[in-house]
Design a protein around this motif. Structure first.
Motif, PDB file in Angstrom:
ATOM      1  N   MET A   1       9.524  16.576 -44.889  1.00 10.19           N
ATOM      2  CA  MET A   1       8.182  17.127 -44.783  1.00 10.19           C
ATOM      3  C   MET A   1       7.382  16.796 -46.044  1.00 10.19           C
ATOM      4  N   VAL A   2       8.009  16.969 -47.212  1.00  5.12           N
ATOM      5  CA  VAL A   2       7.325  16.677 -48.475  1.00  5.12           C
ATOM      6  C   VAL A   2       6.951  15.203 -48.541  1.00  5.12           C
ATOM      7  N   LYS A   3       7.889  14.352 -48.108  1.00  6.05           N
ATOM      8  CA  LYS A   3       7.642  12.906 -48.116  1.00  6.05           C
ATOM      9  C   LYS A   3       6.463  12.558 -47.218  1.00  6.05           C
ATOM     10  N   ALA A   4       6.407  13.183 -46.040  1.00  8.03           N
ATOM     11  CA  ALA A   4       5.329  12.910 -45.098  1.00  8.03           C
ATOM     12  C   ALA A   4       3.984  13.382 -45.642  1.00  8.03           C
ATOM     13  N   LEU A   5       3.978  14.574 -46.245  1.00  9.17           N
ATOM     14  CA  LEU A   5       2.728  15.087 -46.823  1.00  9.17           C
ATOM     15  C   LEU A   5       2.257  14.218 -47.983  1.00  9.17           C
ATOM     16  N   ALA A   6       3.212  13.784 -48.800  1.00  7.35           N
ATOM     17  CA  ALA A   6       2.853  12.927 -49.932  1.00  7.35           C
ATOM     18  C   ALA A   6       2.270  11.609 -49.463  1.00  7.35           C
ATOM     19  N   SER A   7       2.735  11.139 -48.308  1.00  9.15           N
ATOM     20  CA  SER A   7       2.258   9.855 -47.796  1.00  9.15           C
ATOM     21  C   SER A   7       0.782   9.876 -47.429  1.00  9.15           C
ATOM     22  N   THR A   8       0.244  11.062 -47.161  1.00  5.22           N
ATOM     23  CA  THR A   8      -1.170  11.159 -46.787  1.00  5.22           C
ATOM     24  C   THR A   8      -2.095  10.849 -47.956  1.00  5.22           C
ATOM     25  N   THR A   9      -1.541  10.821 -49.158  1.00  8.84           N
ATOM     26  CA  THR A   9      -2.351  10.502 -50.347  1.00  8.84           C
ATOM     27  C   THR A   9      -2.311   9.011 -50.668  1.00  8.84           C
ATOM     28  N   LYS A  10      -1.550   8.264 -49.848  1.00  9.24           N
ATOM     29  CA  LYS A  10      -1.375   6.833 -50.115  1.00  9.24           C
ATOM     30  C   LYS A  10      -2.043   6.003 -49.021  1.00  9.24           C
ATOM     31  N   ASN A  11      -2.377   4.796 -49.365  1.00 10.78           N
ATOM     32  CA  ASN A  11      -3.000   3.875 -48.410  1.00 10.78           C
ATOM     33  C   ASN A  11      -1.904   3.040 -47.761  1.00 10.78           C
ATOM     34  N   LEU A  12      -1.280   3.587 -46.719  1.00  8.58           N
ATOM     35  CA  LEU A  12      -0.152   2.928 -46.062  1.00  8.58           C
ATOM     36  C   LEU A  12      -0.611   2.069 -44.891  1.00  8.58           C
ATOM     37  N   SER A  13       0.182   1.064 -44.586  1.00  9.76           N
ATOM     38  CA  SER A  13      -0.103   0.237 -43.410  1.00  9.76           C
ATOM     39  C   SER A  13       0.322   0.992 -42.159  1.00  9.76           C
ATOM     40  N   VAL A  14      -0.114   0.512 -40.994  1.00 10.18           N
ATOM     41  CA  VAL A  14       0.273   1.142 -39.728  1.00 10.18           C
ATOM     42  C   VAL A  14       1.787   1.128 -39.581  1.00 10.18           C
ATOM     43  N   ASP A  15       2.414   0.000 -39.905  1.00 10.95           N
ATOM     44  CA  ASP A  15       3.869  -0.097 -39.764  1.00 10.95           C
ATOM     45  C   ASP A  15       4.594   0.889 -40.680  1.00 10.95           C
ATOM     46  N   GLN A  16       4.064   1.102 -41.859  1.00 15.29           N
ATOM     47  CA  GLN A  16       4.674   2.074 -42.778  1.00 15.29           C
ATOM     48  C   GLN A  16       4.538   3.498 -42.228  1.00 15.29           C
ATOM     49  N   MET A  17       3.392   3.797 -41.638  1.00 15.67           N
ATOM     50  CA  MET A  17       3.184   5.130 -41.062  1.00 15.67           C
ATOM     51  C   MET A  17       4.070   5.344 -39.834  1.00 15.67           C
ATOM     52  N   VAL A  18       4.221   4.301 -39.017  1.00 14.42           N
ATOM     53  CA  VAL A  18       5.113   4.397 -37.865  1.00 14.42           C
ATOM     54  C   VAL A  18       6.545   4.622 -38.339  1.00 14.42           C
ATOM     55  N   GLY A  19       6.920   3.985 -39.447  1.00 16.41           N
ATOM     56  CA  GLY A  19       8.243   4.189 -40.017  1.00 16.41           C
ATOM     57  C   GLY A  19       8.487   5.633 -40.399  1.00 16.41           C
ATOM     58  N   LEU A  20       7.465   6.282 -40.940  1.00 18.19           N
ATOM     59  CA  LEU A  20       7.581   7.702 -41.282  1.00 18.19           C
ATOM     60  C   LEU A  20       7.710   8.560 -40.029  1.00 18.19           C
ATOM     61  N   VAL A  21       6.984   8.171 -38.990  1.00 18.74           N
ATOM     62  CA  VAL A  21       7.089   8.890 -37.711  1.00 18.74           C
ATOM     63  C   VAL A  21       8.509   8.786 -37.164  1.00 18.74           C
ATOM     64  N   MET A  22       9.092   7.600 -37.255  1.00 23.12           N
ATOM     65  CA  MET A  22      10.461   7.400 -36.778  1.00 23.12           C
ATOM     66  C   MET A  22      11.449   8.226 -37.605  1.00 23.12           C
ATOM     67  N   GLU A  23      11.187   8.322 -38.895  1.00 18.49           N
ATOM     68  CA  GLU A  23      12.054   9.131 -39.761  1.00 18.49           C
ATOM     69  C   GLU A  23      11.973  10.601 -39.365  1.00 18.49           C
ATOM     70  N   ALA A  24      10.760  11.066 -39.044  1.00 15.72           N
ATOM     71  CA  ALA A  24      10.591  12.448 -38.583  1.00 15.72           C
ATOM     72  C   ALA A  24      11.329  12.655 -37.258  1.00 15.72           C
ATOM     73  N   GLY A  25      11.266  11.653 -36.372  1.00 20.45           N
ATOM     74  CA  GLY A  25      11.985  11.734 -35.101  1.00 20.45           C
ATOM     75  C   GLY A  25      13.481  11.797 -35.309  1.00 20.45           C
ATOM     76  N   GLN A  26      13.979  11.027 -36.262  1.00 18.55           N
ATOM     77  CA  GLN A  26      15.411  11.054 -36.573  1.00 18.55           C
ATOM     78  C   GLN A  26      15.827  12.435 -37.066  1.00 18.55           C
ATOM     79  N   THR A  27      14.992  13.040 -37.901  1.00 17.83           N
ATOM     80  CA  THR A  27      15.267  14.390 -38.397  1.00 17.83           C
ATOM     81  C   THR A  27      15.282  15.395 -37.250  1.00 17.83           C
ATOM     82  N   ALA A  28      14.363  15.219 -36.292  1.00 20.59           N
ATOM     83  CA  ALA A  28      14.323  16.113 -35.130  1.00 20.59           C
ATOM     84  C   ALA A  28      15.610  16.000 -34.312  1.00 20.59           C
ATOM     85  N   VAL A  29      16.098  14.774 -34.100  1.00 16.55           N
ATOM     86  CA  VAL A  29      17.344  14.569 -33.356  1.00 16.55           C
ATOM     87  C   VAL A  29      18.511  15.233 -34.077  1.00 16.55           C
ATOM     88  N   THR A  30      18.582  15.019 -35.388  1.00 13.57           N
ATOM     89  CA  THR A  30      19.667  15.608 -36.184  1.00 13.57           C
ATOM     90  C   THR A  30      19.637  17.131 -36.117  1.00 13.57           C
TER      91      THR A  30
END
Length: 373
Positions: A1-30
């Motif tokens: 969650m902290v990593k995702a919130l911190a990412s909102t302060t950065k200028n990330l590419s679409v692929d980088q943001m999708v990567g964070l979404v996938m990481e959140a999905g992995q956490t949800a599965v776990t």
């Protein structure tokens, strides 16, 4: 969650943001896997169960929400009180666990999804215990017998305190009030069937595989998610009724109440609606899909005769959606309303990367799903 919130302060590419979404999905599965392990190791694996939806002749306590530990402690404390215990809404799957079947005063399920509680809580006549969300505005008709516990709460109602270290919650005040109440007013009769979490479905794997290979089962449709009061949610009832007889509906969450009481029959003894449990038991549906992929020797979950028609409502549904995306599921239909966070740019990415689409007209959607679209 902290990593995702911190990412909102950065200028990330679409692929980088999708990567964070996938990481959140992995956490949800776990997380859902851990909850599944905790529940099944404590209460046993859910099993195919016929659940009474009528009422008995004794006063009762109605339990809603998701907390199975609260439910177990209430059963323990009320077993000799001369009352019955009923589940409501998301607590229905408690009926499927072997541990809870040991209690003779556990009667069955009363009522439907969360949004009907204003009338159903009034007609139940006895105390209501809310172990988690969802609570609608509490009516005067039952406010004096409405209790919350855990993270649930509501102004002006009684709250059961948390358990002390190593102890149990004290539900005696609810039990004593129940003894003074009238039995529940009957609102329906009969039985519904459920308990088809991953362990139970895999026990039927040979029968399921044979039915698919013979053509008796033509498609599985996942219709999990949340229910709501809006009339557009009739869409899911209509889809269930319009799906051909060779389809199996896999469900979890309170969306099930849109079709779990329909007389849809079975396919070779396999009910056409397989209820895995609570919304968090969507994990079971993912496990079932992955196991079927393995059994059929497929490389991709999307090669299965499987469609996703998800009833959307915010809150936990976000975690479930991200979990499905992480597992590689594509062509998910969401509706009848789309997520509030779905801006034009986010929608564009979801369509391009995952082929997510909104629900449409019943007949067109049904035909498209049967065609694998």
């Amino acid at each position: 969650m902290v990593k995702a919130l911190a990412s909102t302060t950065k200028n990330l590419s679409v692929d980088q943001m999708v990567g964070l979404v996938m990481e959140a999905g992995q956490t949800a599965v776990t997380t859902m896997a851990l909850l599944d392990k905790a529940n099944t190791s404590t209460y046993g694996h859910p099993e195919m169960t016929k659940v009474r939806i009528g009422v008995g002749k004794r006063p009762g306590i109605l339990v809603s929400g998701h907390d199975l530990k609260d439910f177990k402690e209430l059963l323990d404390q009320s077993k000799n009180a001369g009352i019955d215990i009923y589940t409501h809404s998301e607590m229905l799957p408690a009926n499927y666990y072997p541990e809870f079947k040991k209690y003779s005063h556990f009667y069955g399920n009363y009522g439907n999804a969360w949004w009907k509680q204003d009338t159903e809580f009034a007609s139940f006549n006895g105390p209501i215990l809310m172990t988690t969300n969802c609570i609608t505005p509490v009516k005067d008709a039952y406010k004096n017998r409405f209790y919350t516990t855990g993270n649930a709460g509501y102004p002006g109602v009684k709250h059961i305190a948390d358990r002390k270290e190593g102890g149990a919650k004290d539900f005696s005040v609810i039990i004593e009030q129940a003894k003074t109440c009238q039995p529940p007013t009957q609102i329906e009769t009969g039985e519904i069937i459920g308990g088809f979490a991953h362990n139970q479905v895999m026990a039927l794997a040979d029968k399921v595989v044979a039915a698919v290979k013979s053509g008796a089962i033509k498609r599985f449709v996942v219709m999990a998610g949340c229910d709501g009061r809006h009339k557009t949610r009739q869409y899911f009832t209509d889809v269930a009724e319009n799906l051909p007889e060779g389809t199996i509906i896999l469900t979890a969450g309170c969306a099930k109440y849109r079709y779990n009481k329909l007389q849809l029959g079975d396919i070779g003894g396999i009910p056409r609606v397989l209820d895995a449990g609570q919304c968090n038991d969507s994990y079971s549906l993912a496990v079932i899909a992955l196991k079927l992929k393995e059994v059929f020797g497929l490389n991709d979950i999307n090669e299965l005769p499987l469609s996703f028609d998800i009833a959307w409502y915010e809150q936990k549904a976000v975690a479930v959606l991200l979990a499905l995306l992480f597992l590689g599921v594509k062509k998910i239909r969401l509706g009848p309303t789309l997520p509030a966070f779905l801006s034009a740019n986010v929608a564009k990415v979801l369509v391009e990367k995952f082929d997510i689409k909104p629900t449409g007209e019943v007949k067109e959607d049904t035909a498209a799903m049967m065609a694998g679209n």
